[in-house]
Design a protein around this motif. Structure first.
Motif, PDB file in Angstrom:
ATOM      1  N   ARG A 178       0.864  -1.054  -0.172  1.00 60.53           N
ATOM      2  CA  ARG A 178      -0.155   0.246   0.088  1.00 60.53           C
ATOM      3  C   ARG A 178       0.627   1.718  -0.171  1.00 60.53           C
ATOM      4  N   GLU A 179       1.476   1.535   0.466  1.00 61.50           N
ATOM      5  CA  GLU A 179       2.866   2.106   0.617  1.00 61.50           C
ATOM      6  C   GLU A 179       3.273   2.540  -0.693  1.00 61.50           C
ATOM      7  N   LEU A 235       1.031   3.955  -2.622  1.00 63.78           N
ATOM      8  CA  LEU A 235       1.104   5.905  -2.367  1.00 63.78           C
ATOM      9  C   LEU A 235       2.279   6.585  -3.235  1.00 63.78           C
ATOM     10  N   GLN A 258       2.177   7.112  -6.973  1.00 65.57           N
ATOM     11  CA  GLN A 258       0.548   7.368  -7.020  1.00 65.57           C
ATOM     12  C   GLN A 258       1.074   9.127  -7.125  1.00 65.57           C
ATOM     13  N   VAL A 259       1.879   9.155  -6.019  1.00 65.35           N
ATOM     14  CA  VAL A 259       2.714  11.140  -5.635  1.00 65.35           C
ATOM     15  C   VAL A 259       3.528  11.386  -7.085  1.00 65.35           C
ATOM     16  N   SER A 319       7.912   8.131   4.594  1.00 65.85           N
ATOM     17  CA  SER A 319       6.670   6.633   5.385  1.00 65.85           C
ATOM     18  C   SER A 319       7.386   6.141   6.023  1.00 65.85           C
TER      19      SER A 319
END
Length: 252
Positions: free
Chosen positions: A202-203, A206, A209-210, A237
């Motif tokens: 999941r990290e 993310l 995506q950024v 993170s």
């Protein structure tokens, strides 16, 4: 001539041989040389029969200087030679019987140390690091101090994978295998670690995506900016995740 157990060579004033120590005192003696040592680890090594401290009438452990020497031997063999506890136990048994322990095969190749920041967390540089380390299955098992069953379980649950097309393992696989081995000391099996894999995925999603808009830039430096941002965000993170876990444990 039998190899002597380590002791008395660390520059600290030796204690009287007949003085018994508490587990906290043993921890204080060992921590300067083995910073990852913990009380649960000492108890685990006792459960494995590698040390046998005395017990008071109230059940408290009392350690002799011989117990401390044995602990140093175990920890040194784990850290410097990556020996599994079963083999270390065979060494200690040989020493106890006045015999030479089996020869220690040299471990090759050595692997680079992951770059860590001052608080012990991975730095952005560690995420940007690339190395060409390639370990065979046999080398990974030996250097990580695991057995084939543990490696197979780590692969089954997607925690460790070999490089596509080569069958070799990289530094990340080694660190994961070593960490899984240490977590196994506390009863955590690979199946328990699936949540870590899911959280990491999941990290990663993310972060990607950024960073994606940066990577689509038209100038020549777009790729470099995206790589730098990815390393920075990944390190932040991990810091956030570790701090949230620490804060949560402190609230309990």
């Amino acid at each position: 001539m039998a190899t002597a157990l380590p002791g008395g060579a660390d520059g600290r004033e030796p204690r009287p041989s007949g003085e018994l120590l508490t587990i906290g005192q043993v921890l204080d003696l060992l921590r300067p040389d083995f910073d990852s040592i913990t009380i649960p680890k000492i108890r685990f090594l006792e459960d494995k029969g590698l040390i046998k401290p005395e017990r008071t009438a109230a059940g408290y452990r009392k350690f002799s200087t011989g117990d401390v020497d044995r602990l140093r031997y175990v920890l040194t063999m784990q850290r410097d030679h990556y020996l599994p506890l079963r083999v270390i136990g065979e060494h200690l048994d040989a020493l106890d019987r006045g015999l030479e322990p089996p020869p220690i095969e040299p471990v090759v190749p050595t692997v680079p140390t992951v770059t860590l920041s001052s608080d012990g967390l991975p730095s952005p540089e560690s995420f940007a690091r690339r190395d060409n380390v390639r370990l065979s299955r046999k080398e990974l098992i030996k250097i990580a101090g695991i057995d084939e069953d543990l490696l197979a379980s780590l692969e089954q649950f997607g925690l460790v994978t070999s490089r596509s097309g080569t069958g070799h393992f990289d530094t990340d696989a080694l660190v994961i295998a070593q960490t899984a081995r240490e977590l196994a000391d506390f009863g955590l099996e690979p199946r328990h670690l699936r949540a870590f894999r899911a959280a990491a995925d999941r990290e990663v999603g993310l972060v990607e995506q950024v960073v994606a808009p940066l990577a689509r830039g038209r100038d020549a430096a777009a790729g470099a900016r995206a790589e730098d941002a990815m390393s920075q965000i990944a390190a932040l993170s991990v810091r956030l995740h570790a701090t949230l876990v620490k804060a949560g444990l402190r609230r309990r």
